[in-house]
Motif scaffolding. Structure first.
Motif, PDB file in Angstrom:
ATOM      1  N   GLY A 217       0.835  -1.139  -0.130  1.00  0.00           N
ATOM      2  CA  GLY A 217      -0.062  -0.085  -0.139  1.00  0.00           C
ATOM      3  C   GLY A 217       0.854   1.113  -0.055  1.00  0.00           C
ATOM      4  O   GLY A 217       0.611   2.248  -0.588  1.00  0.00           O
ATOM      5  N   ASN A 220       2.598   1.767  -3.369  1.00  0.00           N
ATOM      6  CA  ASN A 220       1.271   2.191  -4.692  1.00  0.00           C
ATOM      7  C   ASN A 220       0.920   3.462  -4.284  1.00  0.00           C
ATOM      8  O   ASN A 220       0.712   4.396  -5.341  1.00  0.00           O
ATOM      9  CB  ASN A 220       0.357   1.268  -4.471  1.00  0.00           C
ATOM     10  CG  ASN A 220       0.351   0.041  -5.365  1.00  0.00           C
ATOM     11  OD1 ASN A 220       0.376  -0.046  -6.476  1.00  0.00           O
ATOM     12  ND2 ASN A 220       0.839  -0.898  -4.642  1.00  0.00           N
ATOM     13  N   THR A 221       0.814   3.929  -2.966  1.00  0.00           N
ATOM     14  CA  THR A 221       0.615   5.366  -2.745  1.00  0.00           C
ATOM     15  C   THR A 221       1.704   6.195  -3.218  1.00  0.00           C
ATOM     16  O   THR A 221       1.332   7.247  -3.634  1.00  0.00           O
ATOM     17  CB  THR A 221       0.286   5.740  -1.138  1.00  0.00           C
ATOM     18  OG1 THR A 221      -0.724   4.670  -0.960  1.00  0.00           O
ATOM     19  CG2 THR A 221      -0.187   6.823  -0.837  1.00  0.00           C
TER      20      THR A 221
END
Length: 297
Positions: A217, A220-221
């Motif tokens: 996460g 990807n952020t």
């Protein structure tokens, strides 16, 4: 879904509360920062609204970090950043997005506003680049990672991407697809293919299994935020060099050239940062040596 039970490892779950306050703070902080940067070229970087929004974003993100230190079940345990290569890989991904997404954006504008392509033909013109990326990522990148490790591929890929962007910066107002678009786009696709998967693996490979989703996460952020900020900055650069003069083909081309050059500088900065920050794990080094010995044998 059918292959999940056989392929993915069984990781025991753990009961924990949802960090709503942390999620709200980091989402609002990142969203406000990106919004302020996207609007800054029009409003002015020194305008009151831009300054206040950026200040608010910094405050929200600072509150998020402080909250993660004291809450029992944090959204992002800060200890995860002690994982080797996590910070370096995320920095590489941010700069990859900041170079790659502007390239797609301005290449589309060049095809439509300068070469006169419609929406569908301009999309079709990018199919060779997309197809090459698919072939390389599926059939080649994994083997290169096994042979050389992630760091050499990340550095090389960002340098190749910069080279492709510099080729694209030679576009001409009276150019064409085969001479001005295809060569640079294919070189850029090779660079992207060498970076994306290795950088993702470097970011998530060192964390504990139960933190795999967290690391994924984060990376990807990071990529998405880097993409948004890079596009906003390159848009400001392109507009300052004439990209806002619709119908004036030489001025449009000058603006797009400036954006490609700016994106190339970002990619090169990412390569330098990767050289400095990424480390090759000892186990990976040994494995690569074993592979080379087998090849010589």
């Amino acid at each position: 879904l059918a292959t999940v039970p056989a392929v993915l490892p069984a990781v025991p779950g753990r009961r924990a509360g949802l960090d709503v306050a942390g999620a709200a703070a980091v989402t609002a902080g990142l969203g406000l920062a990106v919004y302020a940067i996207v609007q800054a070229p029009e409003r002015g970087w020194g305008s009151t609204s831009t300054v206040l929004q950026l200040g608010g974003a910094v405050l929200l993100l600072a509150l998020f970090v402080a909250w993660q230190r004291i809450v029992r079940g944090p959204l992002m345990p800060l200890s995860v950043w002690r994982t080797p290569n996590l910070a370096g890989a995320n920095a590489a991904m941010a700069l990859l997005g900041a170079a790659w997404i502007p390239m797609w954006y301005f290449l589309n504008l060049y095809l439509q506003q300068v070469l006169g392509y419609g929406a569908f033909p301009s999309g079709a013109a990018l199919l060779p680049m997309t197809a090459l990326m698919m072939v390389l990522m599926v059939g080649v990148t994994g083997r290169l990672i096994a042979r050389f490790g992630t760091k050499p591929l990340i550095v090389t890929g960002l340098v190749v991407l910069a080279g492709g962007l510099l080729v694209l910066s030679t576009i001409d107002a009276s150019g064409g697809f085969l001479t001005d678009v295809l060569p640079g786009s294919l070189v850029s696709a090779v660079g992207m293919s060498l970076v994306f998967i290795p950088a993702t693996m470097a970011a998530i490979g060192g964390v504990a299994p139960e933190q795999g989703g967290l690391a994924s996460g984060i990376v990807n952020t990071t990529y998405q935020v880097g993409s948004a900020i890079g596009l906003a900055v390159m848009t400001a650069i392109a507009t300052s060099q004439g990209a806002g003069k619709l119908g004036d083909l030489p001025s449009l081309t000058d603006g797009f050239q400036a954006a490609f050059i700016g994106a190339a500088v970002v990619a090169l900065a990412g390569a330098v940062l990767a050289v400095v920050t990424l480390r090759t794990p000892a186990a990976a080094t040994g494995a690569q040596g074993d592979v080379k010995e087998e090849v010589r044998a």
